[in-house]
Design a protein around this motif. Structure first.
Motif, mmCIF file in Angstrom:
data_model
loop_
_atom_site.group_PDB
_atom_site.id
_atom_site.type_symbol
_atom_site.label_atom_id
_atom_site.label_comp_id
_atom_site.label_asym_id
_atom_site.label_seq_id
_atom_site.Cartn_x
_atom_site.Cartn_y
_atom_site.Cartn_z
ATOM 1 N N VAL A 76 -5.520 -10.315 -2.400
ATOM 2 C CA VAL A 76 -4.064 -10.191 -2.352
ATOM 3 C C VAL A 76 -3.613 -8.857 -2.952
ATOM 4 C CG1 VAL A 76 -1.918 -11.119 -3.314
ATOM 5 C CG2 VAL A 76 -3.606 -12.661 -2.309
ATOM 6 N N LYS A 77 -4.176 -8.487 -4.098
ATOM 7 C CA LYS A 77 -3.773 -7.236 -4.754
ATOM 8 C C LYS A 77 -4.071 -6.035 -3.866
ATOM 9 C CE LYS A 77 -4.093 -8.614 -9.624
ATOM 10 N NZ LYS A 77 -4.815 -8.410 -10.903
ATOM 11 N N ARG A 78 -5.251 -6.011 -3.248
ATOM 12 C CA ARG A 78 -5.583 -4.856 -2.427
ATOM 13 C C ARG A 78 -4.719 -4.809 -1.173
ATOM 14 N NH1 ARG A 78 -11.552 -3.390 -0.223
ATOM 15 N NH2 ARG A 78 -10.966 -4.751 1.509
ATOM 16 N N SER A 79 -4.474 -5.967 -0.555
ATOM 17 C CA SER A 79 -3.654 -5.985 0.658
ATOM 18 C C SER A 79 -2.231 -5.514 0.368
ATOM 19 C CB SER A 79 -3.643 -7.389 1.269
ATOM 20 O OG SER A 79 -4.923 -7.752 1.735
ATOM 21 N N PHE A 80 -1.664 -5.975 -0.756
ATOM 22 C CA PHE A 80 -0.325 -5.530 -1.106
ATOM 23 C C PHE A 80 -0.308 -4.039 -1.435
ATOM 24 C CE2 PHE A 80 1.821 -9.745 -1.822
ATOM 25 C CZ PHE A 80 2.980 -9.417 -1.124
ATOM 26 N N ALA A 81 -1.361 -3.551 -2.071
ATOM 27 C CA ALA A 81 -1.432 -2.117 -2.378
ATOM 28 C C ALA A 81 -1.477 -1.287 -1.098
ATOM 29 C CB ALA A 81 -2.658 -1.825 -3.247
ATOM 30 N N GLU A 82 -2.260 -1.727 -0.113
ATOM 31 C CA GLU A 82 -2.342 -1.022 1.165
ATOM 32 C C GLU A 82 -1.004 -1.085 1.903
ATOM 33 O OE1 GLU A 82 -5.564 -3.064 2.990
ATOM 34 O OE2 GLU A 82 -7.116 -1.862 1.979
ATOM 35 N N PHE A 83 -0.374 -2.242 1.850
ATOM 36 C CA PHE A 83 0.926 -2.446 2.474
ATOM 37 C C PHE A 83 1.972 -1.518 1.854
ATOM 38 C CE2 PHE A 83 4.929 -4.993 2.074
ATOM 39 C CZ PHE A 83 5.307 -4.978 3.410
ATOM 40 N N THR A 84 1.979 -1.419 0.541
ATOM 41 C CA THR A 84 2.943 -0.564 -0.152
ATOM 42 C C THR A 84 2.679 0.904 0.141
ATOM 43 O OG1 THR A 84 3.129 -2.205 -1.930
ATOM 44 C CG2 THR A 84 3.906 0.025 -2.414
ATOM 45 N N ARG A 85 1.409 1.308 0.160
ATOM 46 C CA ARG A 85 1.074 2.712 0.453
ATOM 47 C C ARG A 85 1.528 3.095 1.856
ATOM 48 N NH1 ARG A 85 -3.740 1.765 -2.510
ATOM 49 N NH2 ARG A 85 -4.868 1.234 -0.599
ATOM 50 N N ALA A 86 1.327 2.200 2.822
ATOM 51 C CA ALA A 86 1.723 2.490 4.204
ATOM 52 C C ALA A 86 3.237 2.667 4.303
ATOM 53 C CB ALA A 86 1.246 1.374 5.128
ATOM 54 N N GLY A 138 3.583 -8.529 -5.293
ATOM 55 C CA GLY A 138 4.285 -7.755 -4.272
ATOM 56 C C GLY A 138 5.577 -7.108 -4.737
ATOM 57 N N LEU A 139 5.879 -7.171 -6.029
ATOM 58 C CA LEU A 139 7.149 -6.650 -6.513
ATOM 59 C C LEU A 139 7.331 -5.150 -6.270
ATOM 60 C CD1 LEU A 139 9.790 -7.400 -7.912
ATOM 61 C CD2 LEU A 139 8.692 -6.905 -10.103
ATOM 62 N N PRO A 140 6.302 -4.297 -6.433
ATOM 63 C CA PRO A 140 6.518 -2.866 -6.170
ATOM 64 C C PRO A 140 7.006 -2.586 -4.752
ATOM 65 C CG PRO A 140 4.502 -3.181 -7.407
ATOM 66 C CD PRO A 140 4.961 -4.549 -7.011
ATOM 67 N N ALA A 141 6.503 -3.307 -3.761
ATOM 68 C CA ALA A 141 6.957 -3.099 -2.384
ATOM 69 C C ALA A 141 8.412 -3.504 -2.236
ATOM 70 C CB ALA A 141 6.083 -3.898 -1.419
ATOM 71 N N PHE A 142 8.785 -4.613 -2.842
ATOM 72 C CA PHE A 142 10.174 -5.064 -2.766
ATOM 73 C C PHE A 142 11.095 -4.100 -3.510
ATOM 74 C CE2 PHE A 142 13.709 -7.442 -4.685
ATOM 75 C CZ PHE A 142 14.330 -7.900 -3.528
ATOM 76 N N GLN A 143 10.671 -3.649 -4.685
ATOM 77 C CA GLN A 143 11.483 -2.726 -5.474
ATOM 78 C C GLN A 143 11.695 -1.419 -4.718
ATOM 79 O OE1 GLN A 143 13.010 -3.453 -8.309
ATOM 80 N NE2 GLN A 143 13.967 -1.424 -8.377
ATOM 81 N N ALA A 144 10.654 -0.933 -4.036
ATOM 82 C CA ALA A 144 10.778 0.312 -3.273
ATOM 83 C C ALA A 144 11.781 0.151 -2.132
ATOM 84 C CB ALA A 144 9.414 0.726 -2.730
#
Length: 217
Positions: A76-86, A138-144
């Motif tokens: 989950v952590k890696r998938s969310f990190a990849e999602f946020t980077r994209a 997933g909070l960093p993606a939502f915050q961004a």
């Protein structure tokens, strides 16, 4: 007299060199992600099964993950990190906050369609959510996303006066719904491309002054 044939033991696994332990850990996470995507959930995921997929002895996996729940959390952590980077990469260029917001949201849809297994797992009831005392994974993606909407408001490009986090939650829900419907009902006669429908949903929810509105063809 025929000589006895002695079985030759398999060669011992070469000891990991510097940095190779981290590489093996990433291979384990990749294998687990693939298995979850293939099965549609994590119900059949086991450390021994992942070890077989990677091609290592079962005890080797315990040097990196103490149990299967820890491995699921790593997926989950890696998938969310990849999602946020994209999403971050797609919205990095240009000075127009509205164009950057739409680019971020299009990247959301592209990531989901390109990685349906990991994406579904991220938002499934089976996926681990982490320590309740800490921020969600997933909070960093939502915050961004909320910050991107806020920049549009500050530039008077998003006329919706609601709190940007409120709007971000609505936008995220809309994008998630569009993506899941596309994944689950590919034969439906959709009236337009996914990215175009996503643009329109975002623009309507935030009352966004889009680049197309300001620069008509």
């Amino acid at each position: 007299m025929a000589s006895a044939v002695q079985a030759v033991p398999p060669p011992a696994r070469r000891r990991n060199g510097r940095g190779e332990g981290d590489r093996l850990r990433e291979e384990i996470i990749t294998a687990a992600s693939q298995m979850i995507g293939e099965a549609g959930d994590d119900s059949a995921l086991t450390l021994r099964g992942v070890a077989r997929r990677v091609g290592i002895a079962a005890p080797s996996i315990y040097r990196h993950f103490t149990d299967v729940d820890e491995l699921k959390m790593a997926v989950v952590k890696r998938s969310f990190a990849e999602f946020t980077r994209a999403s971050d990469a797609a919205s990095r260029d240009g000075d127009d906050p509205a164009a950057r917001l739409l680019a971020r949201c299009r990247a959301y849809t592209r990531f989901a369609l390109a990685n349906p297994g990991p994406y579904r797992y991220l938002f499934s009831p089976h996926a681990p959510t982490g320590d309740p005392a800490r921020p969600p994974v997933g909070l960093p993606a939502f915050q961004a996303l909320a910050e991107s909407i806020s920049r549009c408001q500050q530039a008077d490009l998003a006329r919706a006066g609601d709190d940007p986090h409120w709007l971000a939650a609505q936008v995220w829900a809309a994008l998630h719904g569009l993506v899941l419907l596309r994944l689950n009902a590919p034969g439906f006669p959709w009236p337009g491309p996914l990215e175009q429908m996503a643009d329109q949903a975002v623009a309507r929810l935030t009352d966004l002054d889009t680049p197309a509105d300001r620069h008509p063809a």
